[in-house]
Design an enzyme around this catalytic site. Structure first.
Site, mmCIF file in Angstrom:
data_model
loop_
_atom_site.group_PDB
_atom_site.id
_atom_site.type_symbol
_atom_site.label_atom_id
_atom_site.label_comp_id
_atom_site.label_asym_id
_atom_site.label_seq_id
_atom_site.Cartn_x
_atom_site.Cartn_y
_atom_site.Cartn_z
ATOM 1 N N THR A 94 41.436 19.200 -31.153
ATOM 2 C CA THR A 94 42.416 20.037 -30.471
ATOM 3 C C THR A 94 41.990 21.484 -30.670
ATOM 4 O OG1 THR A 94 44.737 20.611 -30.157
ATOM 5 C CG2 THR A 94 44.101 19.992 -32.397
ATOM 6 N N GLU A 95 41.970 22.243 -29.563
ATOM 7 C CA GLU A 95 41.289 23.544 -29.581
ATOM 8 C C GLU A 95 41.972 24.566 -30.477
ATOM 9 O OE1 GLU A 95 41.806 23.124 -25.590
ATOM 10 O OE2 GLU A 95 42.976 24.931 -25.255
ATOM 11 N N ASN A 96 43.244 24.322 -30.835
ATOM 12 C CA ASN A 96 43.889 25.250 -31.766
ATOM 13 C C ASN A 96 43.427 25.037 -33.204
ATOM 14 O OD1 ASN A 96 45.415 22.866 -31.138
ATOM 15 N ND2 ASN A 96 47.074 23.645 -32.399
#
Lengths: 222, 226
Positions: free
Chosen positions: B60-62
């Site tokens: 997940t890019e966060n």
């Protein structure tokens, strides 16, 4: 100078000038330094450029700062959200400037500022409207876009724990932009859930070394 | 990681697929042990169809690898969300990292596959999925452009036509681009299509024949392996 621990958030944000560029941590509300932003609202600095991933959620934190019309320009990757109504209203009324930057480029531009890199070529956004007017170069057969650093006068970040040297650890995905922003501003102010005595954080676990951190304040009064 | 080889000739199912069935097809084609990023919205459904023993690692890019399912009840932790800000869980072997690392991971070619939604995909693999270009729209790109240039394979999940019947697989995108020549495969309600240097190849169709589909899209289509 080593970090100074403040009890009062209002003292921790003293000296932020009108017209400053303020890096604000957080991805949505995770990692957003709400207590510091509330203190900045009371402090009164205006005409700010804010760099943050989003444009505020609901009415708290960055959204509250925007609602007070202290922000002239916002640099972010993802302003539009289900609960970004404060920003949406200002933007549609033409009362705030927006620069949209791809999320990875936003992070890397701040990383470059903190690492003394003059500019860098990045493939993200090549051939899109976000690269319009930017210098490009074909490297290894692929078009890259020249991107310049984003440096803050101030960074307001959220972390989990600090020691009295300003060493920081984060918690889960609330880490997000904190470690990068901590390197990229002249004055770095961290809001943490707890301050522990120096020596109580495992040196192997430190994510942001205290050299980057100027001021620390607890999220809530102890 | 390479995609599996196209099947010889296109397979035909009787009816168009719903979102869940499309997600199941994407999940079927993700190789064991792959590192995968699922975009916000419809692609998130793919996670529900990944077999636990497939050992697929979700990014997940966060700032997390080995993300688990959505959090429920007591599991909800405001410090642990996915890219859509939805509370999620962590699986054993999870790792957290900051944003510059998360996107270095993408651009550096370390992610095997990303699955994204789209407004339009062109026959040459251009992707438009971030902005309608309408004057009253607020542009928001997030990590879409970084994923488009960085992931090893870019899979798109979308319906093949808008509600008004306009094709979303087009000769040339009319919406603002997210990335150029970046889409490898389109999973849609009517067909699975590979974007190749030779043109658009049909791997499977659902409730429509290849010739009829080519007619509706007004695009030349080839059967895979032909």
């Amino acid at each position: 100078m080593t970090a100074r621990v403040y009890v009062d958030a209002d003292e921790a944000v003293e000296g932020i000038r009108d017209g400053s560029t303020v890096l604000v941590g957080g991805f949505g509300m995770a990692g957003m330094p709400v207590r510091l932003i509330d203190a900045l609202i009371r402090q009164g600095a205006e005409d700010l450029t804010v760099v943050s991933n989003n444009a505020g959620n609901g009415d708290k934190g960055l959204a509250a700062l925007l609602a007070k019309r202290r922000v002239r320009r916002l640099v972010c990757s993802f302003p539009r959200q289900a609960d970004s109504y404060v920003f949406d209203g200002l933007y549609r009324a033409g009362e705030i400037e927006l620069e949209v930057v791809p999320q990875g480029t936003l992070a890397e531009r701040m990383r470059a500022a903190g690492a003394g890199i003059g500019a860098f070529f990045c493939p993200t956004g090549a051939g899109t409207m976000l690269a319009e007017g930017k210098e490009t170069r074909v490297i290894d057969g692929r078009t890259h876009v020249l991107e310049y650093p984003i440096k803050g006068d101030v960074a307001l970040i959220g972390a989990y724990r600090a020691d009295r040297m300003g060493n920081l650890v984060y918690r889960k995905t609330a880490r997000n932009f904190g470690p990068v922003m901590a390197t990229a501003a002249t004055t770095v102010i961290a809001q943490v859930r707890e301050v522990v005595d120096t020596g109580r954080i495992d040196p192997e676990a430190v994510v942001t070394p205290g050299i980057y951190v100027d001021r620390v304040v607890q999220e809530a009064d102890a | 990681m390479n995609p599996d080889q196209p099947v010889a000739g296109a397979r035909h199912e009787r009816r168009p697929l719903d979102g869940d069935a499309m997600a199941a097809l994407v999940a079927r084609d993700i190789p064991r042990g792959a590192f995968v990023n699922l975009g916000i919205g419809r692609p998130t459904l793919v996670a529900d169809h990944l077999a636990p023993d497939a050992a697929v690692v979700l990014h997940t890019e966060n700032g997390m690898l080995n993300m688990g399912p959505a959090a429920r009840g007591d599991e909800i932790d405001p410090d642990l969300t996915n890219a859509g800000k939805v509370p999620v869980t962590e699986l054993p072997g999870a790792a957290y990292f900051h944003q510059a690392d998360s996107f270095a991971m993408m651009r550096g070619g370390h992610l095997d596959i990303c699955v994204l939604g789209a407004f339009q995909v062109s026959a040459t693999g251009d992707l438009a999925n971030w902005h309608t270009g309408a004057s009253d729209a607020i542009p928001a790109v997030g990590g879409a452009m970084d994923l488009a240039v960085g992931a090893g394979q870019v899979f798109v999940m979308m319906t093949l036509f808008t509600k008004r019947g306009a094709p979303k697989l087009v000769p040339r995108c009319t919406y603002p681009l997210t990335g150029q020549a970046c889409v490898n495969r389109v999973y849609s309600d009517l067909a699975v299509l590979d974007i190749t240097p030779r043109g658009v190849e049909v791997r499977e169709t659902f409730g429509i024949g290849v010739d009829e589909l080519a007619g509706r899209l007004e695009l030349p289509l080839m059967a895979a392996g032909s």
